[in-house]
Design an enzyme around this catalytic site. Structure first.
Site, PDB file in Angstrom:
ATOM      1  N   ASP A  96      52.964   5.134 119.462  1.00 19.87           N
ATOM      2  CA  ASP A  96      52.684   6.350 120.233  1.00 19.87           C
ATOM      3  C   ASP A  96      53.845   7.340 120.067  1.00 19.87           C
ATOM      4  O   ASP A  96      55.013   6.969 120.280  1.00 19.87           O
ATOM      5  CB  ASP A  96      52.540   5.934 121.714  1.00 19.87           C
ATOM      6  CG  ASP A  96      51.972   7.033 122.582  1.00 19.87           C
ATOM      7  OD1 ASP A  96      51.287   7.915 122.058  1.00 19.87           O
ATOM      8  OD2 ASP A  96      52.213   6.976 123.820  1.00 19.87           O
ATOM      9  N   GLY A 229      47.885  12.511 127.585  1.00 19.68           N
ATOM     10  CA  GLY A 229      48.081  12.989 128.951  1.00 19.68           C
ATOM     11  C   GLY A 229      46.808  12.915 129.766  1.00 19.68           C
ATOM     12  O   GLY A 229      46.520  13.785 130.591  1.00 19.68           O
ATOM     13  N   ALA A 230      46.039  11.841 129.565  1.00 22.58           N
ATOM     14  CA  ALA A 230      44.684  11.786 130.126  1.00 22.58           C
ATOM     15  C   ALA A 230      44.559  10.851 131.329  1.00 22.58           C
ATOM     16  O   ALA A 230      43.455  10.420 131.662  1.00 22.58           O
ATOM     17  CB  ALA A 230      43.699  11.376 129.034  1.00 22.58           C
TER      18      ALA A 230
END
Ligand code: G3H
Ligand code: 13P
Ligand code: ZN
Length: 326
Positions: A96, A229-230
């Site tokens: 990530d 950013g969910a």
């Protein structure tokens, strides 16, 4: 890291077929960050129970925290644990927000099946150049690559940008063609962390920019899009944390309906870290509040693991639509 290992020898898969099926099926594959054994167990057991494909996501910070060699063996052990339960869910191991070619290469060599190279804060041509370099190394080993256009707001340990800006749809086609990347993260109003929007009492967060997403879809039809950013920053977790001695006033995330809408679109991967942190923290704070004498980590970490597993099943079933697809 000594000798290189292929993800294929660890029982992992890359994201290509996962995204093809997610696109066709109108759902999103969950990408859950993990840093430790309890998170890994909860993610894998929750995804096995809900029969969902899963992307195990590791940040540079997580890699430093857990040790790269230990992480490789944890992922391998996780796959074996799941298979021993009779589950055949596809599992990818993904870097990530990789910030350099060297980090991406190191992850690929240590058994990652997918990597993100995030040069989104740099000028377009520099973003293209590094992404292209990672793609060449990765594709030679059948590893898939995610990159990002546009800059998310918000601040986390490894992900802090001074100025956020939305993805410019007019750039996406050229970026995808020049880099050969497999999926693209875009900025449509989400941000990292637990404080995504400033909203007053009774107010709703501003809607995500679905118009930008639609324009991106029009320009690169069929191409897998990623939403960072969910996290939805579930109010019950924030309330438990605040009720048990924590201080997280004003924590707000992306409303679930907007995530459901995104999951039905070209968004094939939804990244979730903060919700997992909140679930774990709420469970541990609650455990200590209820039993101040508790000092066996297996008790409070066990409760945190259970809470996280419940969250994973819920997300897969009710938000991302990835449950029951395997
Ligand atoms: O997007 C960032 C992830 O939430 C990872 O956060 O760098 O603190 O591990 P971290
Ligand atoms: P959240 O902070 O919303 O969970 O986002 C996580 C993420 O995008 C990891 O890359
Ligand atoms: Zn992210």
């Amino acid at each position: 890291m000594s000798e290189a290992v292929s993800y294929k020898d660890l029982g992992l898969v890359n994201t290509r077929e996962m995204f093809r099926q997610a696109f066709a099926g109108g759902y999103a594959v969950p990408a859950y960050n993990f840093n430790n054994m309890e998170q890994l167990q909860a993610i894998l057991l929750g995804c096995a129970e809900s029969r969902s494909p899963v992307i195990l996501q590791v940040s540079a910070g997580a890699r430093r925290y857990a040790d790269p060699t230990l992480l490789r063996y944890m992922a391998m052990g996780g796959v074996k644990m799941v298979r021993a339960l009779g589950s055949s869910i596809p599992i990818a191991l993904h870097l990530d927000h990789g910030d350099s070619f060297e980090l991406a290469r190191s992850c690929i060599d240590s058994g990652f099946s997918s990597v993100m190279i995030d040069k989104s804060a740099l000028p377009f041509d520099e973003n293209v150049a590094t992404t292209r370099q990672v793609v060449q190394y990765a594709h030679a080993r059948d590893v898939t690559v995610e990159s990002e256009l546009g800059v998310l707001g918000g601040i986390e340990d490894e992900v802090a940008h001074e100025a956020s800006h939305y993805t410019r749809p007019e750039e996406v086609q050229q970026f995808v063609e020049r880099t050969g990347v497999d999926s693209l993260a875009i900025s449509i109003g989400t941000s990292h962390g637990a404080y995504k929007f400033k909203v007053g009492p009774g107010e709703e967060p501003p809607p995500l920019r679905f118009d930008i997403l639609e324009e991106v879809e029009r320009r690169i039809p069929g191409f897998p899009i990623v939403l960072h950013g969910a996290s939805s920053v579930m109010p019950e977790h924030v309330a438990t944390i605040n009720a048990c001695g924590g201080k997280m006033e004003g924590a707000v995330g992306v409303p679930e309906d907007q995530l459901r809408r995104a999951a039905r679109s070209a968004v094939c991967k939804i990244n979730i870290d903060s919700d997992s942190r909140l679930a774990v923290t709420a469970a541990i704070r609650k455990a200590f509040a209820e039993d101040p004498r508790s000092f066996d980590p297996r008790v409070y970490l066990g409760q945190a693991r259970e809470a996280l597993k419940r969250l994973i099943v819920y997300k897969n079933e009710k938000v991302l639509g990835s449950a029951g697809r395997v």
